[in-house]
Design a protein around this motif. Structure first.
Motif, short mmCIF file in Angstrom:
data_model
loop_
_atom_site.label_atom_id
_atom_site.label_comp_id
_atom_site.label_asym_id
_atom_site.label_seq_id
_atom_site.Cartn_x
_atom_site.Cartn_y
_atom_site.Cartn_z
N THR A 144 49.18 36.62 46.19
CA THR A 144 48.58 35.45 46.82
C THR A 144 47.96 34.54 45.75
O THR A 144 47.83 34.93 44.59
CB THR A 144 47.46 35.88 47.77
OG1 THR A 144 46.42 36.51 46.99
CG2 THR A 144 47.96 36.87 48.81
N PRO A 145 47.50 33.34 46.12
CA PRO A 145 46.65 32.58 45.22
C PRO A 145 45.41 33.40 44.85
O PRO A 145 44.97 34.27 45.62
CB PRO A 145 46.29 31.34 46.03
CG PRO A 145 47.45 31.15 46.95
CD PRO A 145 47.88 32.55 47.31
N PRO A 146 44.80 33.14 43.68
CA PRO A 146 43.71 33.98 43.17
C PRO A 146 42.52 34.15 44.08
O PRO A 146 41.84 35.19 44.02
CB PRO A 146 43.31 33.26 41.88
CG PRO A 146 44.56 32.60 41.42
CD PRO A 146 45.25 32.15 42.68
N VAL A 147 42.23 33.20 44.94
CA VAL A 147 41.04 33.29 45.79
C VAL A 147 41.06 34.54 46.67
O VAL A 147 40.00 35.05 47.06
CB VAL A 147 40.89 32.02 46.65
CG1 VAL A 147 42.02 31.89 47.66
CG2 VAL A 147 39.53 32.00 47.35
N TYR A 148 42.25 35.08 46.95
CA TYR A 148 42.36 36.25 47.83
C TYR A 148 42.51 37.57 47.08
O TYR A 148 42.55 38.63 47.71
CB TYR A 148 43.56 36.08 48.77
CG TYR A 148 43.53 34.81 49.58
CD1 TYR A 148 42.58 34.62 50.59
CD2 TYR A 148 44.44 33.78 49.33
CE1 TYR A 148 42.54 33.45 51.34
CE2 TYR A 148 44.41 32.60 50.07
CZ TYR A 148 43.46 32.44 51.06
OH TYR A 148 43.42 31.29 51.79
N HIS A 149 42.63 37.52 45.76
CA HIS A 149 42.91 38.74 45.00
C HIS A 149 41.84 39.81 45.20
O HIS A 149 42.16 40.98 45.44
CB HIS A 149 43.03 38.41 43.51
CG HIS A 149 44.29 37.69 43.16
ND1 HIS A 149 44.64 37.39 41.86
CD2 HIS A 149 45.29 37.21 43.94
CE1 HIS A 149 45.80 36.75 41.85
NE2 HIS A 149 46.20 36.61 43.10
N GLU A 150 40.59 39.43 45.06
CA GLU A 150 39.52 40.41 45.16
C GLU A 150 39.46 41.01 46.56
O GLU A 150 39.39 42.25 46.72
CB GLU A 150 38.17 39.77 44.79
CG GLU A 150 37.01 40.74 44.85
CD GLU A 150 35.67 40.09 44.52
OE1 GLU A 150 34.64 40.79 44.58
OE2 GLU A 150 35.65 38.86 44.23
N GLU A 151 39.49 40.18 47.57
CA GLU A 151 39.38 40.64 48.96
C GLU A 151 40.47 41.64 49.31
O GLU A 151 40.20 42.74 49.81
CB GLU A 151 39.46 39.43 49.91
CG GLU A 151 39.51 39.80 51.38
CD GLU A 151 39.79 38.59 52.26
OE1 GLU A 151 40.00 38.80 53.48
OE2 GLU A 151 39.81 37.45 51.74
#
Length: 324
Positions: free
Chosen positions: A75-82
């Motif tokens: 995914t785009p990076p904003v979702y990586h951690e979640e």
């Protein structure tokens, strides 16, 4: 121990069509079982074209699927951690795209969850496994250009470029989604490769600026001093004149230099006043060699090709350069 790694891809977008997706089925003891994308028609179409048994518009459906034991987060990076945290806590091993997270703090959280959960986490700095960069590494440490002294890197792109235009919503230049524009999209490849080639860093510093027409940092200058006293100088500009477009890394030694692009296939060795060019074509699916190493790691048959500490260090360095 699992005998087969059955993958689920969260975010089966364009980047997975050729670079990574098909590679999961071409590795021994590896199979692509499920894919997820928020657009149902596109998710279904991807599954049909790539002969994937399961598709969904909800990442939880893959994370909780008993037939899937590893998750690739593209995914785009904003979702990586979640998504990484969810998957790790669900007992899935995770292979996450770069940059590992939006921030160094996010990376540290992912690493901590991996350690507590006992699940495995690898970061997709796939150039480490590509024949082109393996050869560069061999040349450096074979002594072919003598003692390595310093590195100069330039990545210049005009504001209108094919990296941005490939995405309709231009998420790469939205800092809330990408973390910081094209610098945060492209520089992870380069900074990680410096760590792969030269080892731990002693010190870093940097400066950055944002042009009037941009909402993200588009001019960055950074320096690294490695523990072995090799000095790195890097410049990134994503608002350059078209004629100044550049993608070159020069490794200067006491006897010569090696010059190569990060997004190309030809390197040049300069020694004794002579230049010699060599070409190494990339694999059809550029992530396939890295996926192979990750599969071996997940099967307890090899080391982690790029661990969470490395992914975290890349973000730390990027933040020190961009003064985020």
């Amino acid at each position: 121990m699992a005998k087969m790694i059955n993958w689920g891809i969260i975010g089966c977008g364009d980047v997975t069509e050729l670079k990574s997706g098909p590679g999961f089925n071409k590795i021994e003891h590896s199979s692509l079982y499920g894919v997820m994308r928020r657009d149902a028609e596109k998710a279904k179409d991807y599954a049909l074209r790539h002969q994937v048994p399961f598709w969904s518009t909800d990442a939880t459906d893959l994370i909780c699927n008993e037939n899937i034991n590893a998750i690739y987060i593209a995914t785009p990076p904003v979702y990586h951690e979640e998504y990484t945290v969810q998957a790790l806590r669900a007992g899935k091993d995770v292979y996450v795209e770069k940059p590992m997270a939006l921030t160094e703090a996010g990376c540290k959280n992912m690493a901590e969850v991996a350690e507590i959960s006992g699940s495995k986490l690898s970061v997709a700095h796939y150039r480490r496994a590509m024949p082109f960069f393996i050869k560069i590494n061999e040349l450096i440490w074979s002594g072919s250009i003598g003692e390595i002294l310093f590195v100069n890197l330039k990545m210049f792109l005009p504001a209108k470029n094919n990296v941005i235009t490939k995405t309709v919503d231009n998420w790469r230049i939205n800092p809330l989604i990408s973390g910081g524009g094209l610098f945060f999209d492209l520089a992870p490849h380069q900074i990680d490769m410096m760590l792969y080639l030269f080892g731990p860093v002693k010190n870093t510093c940097g400066l950055s600026s944002t042009s009037a027409q941009s909402q993200v940092t588009d001019l960055v200058s950074g320096q690294m001093l490695f523990l072995n006293n090799i000095l790195f100088n890097g410049q990134w500009c994503f608002n350059s004149p078209t004629e100044e477009k550049a993608d070159v890394c020069e490794i200067i030694g006491s006897l010569g230099k090696i010059s190569f692009p990060f997004f190309g296939d030809t390197y040049i060795v300069t020694k004794d006043g002579r230049e010699e060019a060599f070409r190494i074509l990339p694999p059809q699916h550029v992530q396939q060699p890295m996926i192979g190493q990750v599969v071996q790691y997940f099967l307890n048959e090899g080391p982690n090709p790029c661990d969470a500490l490395t992914g975290t260090e890349v973000l730390r360095i990027m933040e020190s350069f961009s003064k985020k």
